[in-house]
Design a protein around this motif. Structure first.
Motif: not given
Lengths: 387, 387
Positions: B150-158, B191-193
């Motif tokens: 629905r949104h096609r976000p610019a990125f996903i932050y996980l 991806e934040d680790e």
């Protein structure tokens, strides 16, 4: 790929390419602004407390903030430690100021020419950069009043002491006049002073921020030109109305500045060993500046005009017969000489052909004459081809 | 005063106030995420070359980039040193990503709850933050597909490994499924680790970026949780299409990361002494986690639900009888206990009452029981007053 609109304004990598080429073995580089390697002081880490490895305060180390405020007060800047924010090099002060003030289309006022990396970050955030024409002793005051009146810029960004790239230093009178105009129009001053300590003729006049009565201000400095750039420790001091915003922006940018570097800086600030180091540094740079002046007179007297700088790290040449100096780069690098074209230091590069910024601190005296001889030949060849 | 529009989105200083209050002598703090002071390794500086004081490359020290790439390859991430950018703590990776992607109104997708300071910087740049509901083993995949579609976000932050604040770790199956969905919709993954190495039960599954086939990605890590946060050395590794933009943004932000800290990190990476240090660290934190679990069972069994975390630094409590935990703060501080309310970890705080984030690594075991007893009493008092 959906990047932000701002990314379309990321500048081409001309400067990175020059600096990379300048690293090639055998290249005589007048391009960079690096402190002389031989002048990096030996520093001692043995006494650093283990606790410096822990997270620190976004504001910076309390003792360092006190010491920086004391130094600024000695220059006439009325301030407290609570107004000092330690940053990761003074470039970060410009990033935080850009975040604080600039939306797309925000008008700001800059010296023409001005510091390249300031222009880069302000334009990245979408600033409309208005150019302020300069005279030998500082800004053209008629033009300054005109721009303040017509545009009410969000801020003015100035480097009044040994400006990069022009090397010029504002007179006492111009400093007073600029401060009075900014107070009159209520425009924020960002005053950038990386080169204040690199003075070859004794002291320089007090900062302009110390002369303001009511305008907001940010004063920024660094240890990169006096101590060690690799520490990445700079600072800003701000009027109390701006400080809380800048602090939150710092926290959001990288939490806090590295404490190891802050601790090292604190070992030097206000010490006799720093005074001794600065004296050695000034003597060294003064000698290099004088040798450069002699070599320039030999090779460029008929090609360009310039003022011998009283401080800083650069000569700023104005060609008698202007041409786009960016077109000289390939030719110069082909004969192992790097320099910085003047055009990118202006918001409107194509209207300012014919300047070269030459660093005098890096190339060894034994190579200097040959380097400038080759560079002059490149200019002559291009001018001959132009006719 | 004409600030940028973005400054109106600078968050209130609630968190700064909590952390400041937590520093008061006598306060038992479950609020921060600081490594235990006793676990900071003693580091040696005697062999550092003087040249580390000079300006360095914006990319980072070449040897460090090689070492970081090798570590990432060992985790299954197919990458070269040329894709590694050393940054001033992993918070800076988020600042650069925000600059690369976010205009005002740009839609991005985040875990709910998510890391507070990520939310802060993304919202500062004007992001419209879409919340992704989580299950015990990772995101709700139906909801993820729905939002991507629905949104096609610019990125996903996980934060798939010992998430801050929830402590959860994605399963192998969820990691594969998330990667496949991002490939399908061509959405960039950040991806934040920071917590990968703080595992109490052996290894964790491979990063999600290692499972992508064509989506762009940024993988970010830090030495702040394993070595020394005060160095301010983190890194990002990016897919080759993103790297040149991130490099220029880094250069514009602060030129380069401090070399002194980079040199120190290089002395540890890949060494036996680091492996030994990490083992000690994990044992220490595991013991503290276990003691915390026991104390929680004593005081919170009837008040809240939680999962015992397998790594990281936090317990995430969900009150059986929800209330706005921000309203508990003054009361808790009055009895010398600090904690982190759960609401600010959500893009829509007022719709997510009733969570507390409790750090288990900081308070000494001897004080732990009393601290949690007092906190439980604060919750009970508030709930009694509510009825």
């Amino acid at each position: 790929m959906a990047f932000s609109e701002r990314v379309t304004r990321l500048k081409s990598s001309l400067i990175r390419e020059i600096l990379a080429a300048a690293q090639r073995p055998g290249v005589m580089s007048f391009a960079g602004g690096l402190p002389a390697e031989a002048m990096l002081p030996k520093v001692d880490w043995a006494d650093m407390p283990v606790g410096m490895g822990q997270y620190g305060m976004s504001e910076g180390e309390p003792a360092l903030r006190e010491a920086l405020a004391a130094e600024a007060r000695a220059l006439g800047v009325d301030c407290q430690a609570s107004q000092v924010l330690v940053v990761s090099g003074s470039q970060q002060a410009l990033d935080l100021a850009a975040k604080l003030y600039i939306d797309q289309g925000t008008q700001i006022l800059l010296e023409a020419p001005t510091y390249l990396a300031a222009l880069q970050i302000f334009q990245l955030f979408g600033a409309d950069c208005l150019a302020l024409p300069m005279q030998a002793d500082g800004p053209d005051l008629v033009e300054l009043r005109d721009r303040l009146q017509r545009h009410r810029p969000a801020f003015i960004y100035l480097i009044p002491t040994f400006q990069n790239p022009s090397g010029l230093r504002y007179s006492e009178a111009k400093r007073d006049a600029v401060a009075a105009l900014l107070d009159e129009f209520g425009v924020t001053l960002i005053e950038d002073e990386p080169y204040r300590e690199l003075s070859f003729d004794g002291g320089s006049a007090q900062p302009i921020v110390s002369r303001l009565r009511n305008a907001s201000w940010i004063y920024t400095g660094t240890v990169s030109k006096t101590l060690l750039p690799g520490l990445r420790v700079g600072y800003l001091i701000a009027s109390p109305d701006l400080f809380p915003h800048l602090l939150r922006l710092k926290q959001a940018a990288d939490l806090h500045t590295n404490r190891v570097g802050q601790w090292q800086v604190l070992q030097w600030l206000g010490s006799d060993k720093l005074q001794l180091h600065l004296k050695t540094l000034r003597d060294y740079y003064r000698t290099r500046r004088d040798a450069f002046q002699v070599a320039l007179e030999t090779h460029f007297a008929d090609l360009a005009d310039w003022h011998k700088p009283d401080g800083g790290l650069f000569f700023w040449l104005t060609l008698k017969q202007p041409l786009d100096t960016r077109t000289l780069l390939a030719e110069a690098l082909a004969v192992d000489v790097a320099f910085m074209p003047g055009e990118p230091f202006f918001p409107d590069p194509d209207r300012h052909h014919g300047h070269l910024r030459l660093n005098f601190s890096h190339v060894a005296p034994g190579q200097l004459d040959e380097g400038l001889r080759r560079l002059a030949q490149v200019v002559r060849n291009a001018q001959a081809a132009q006719v």
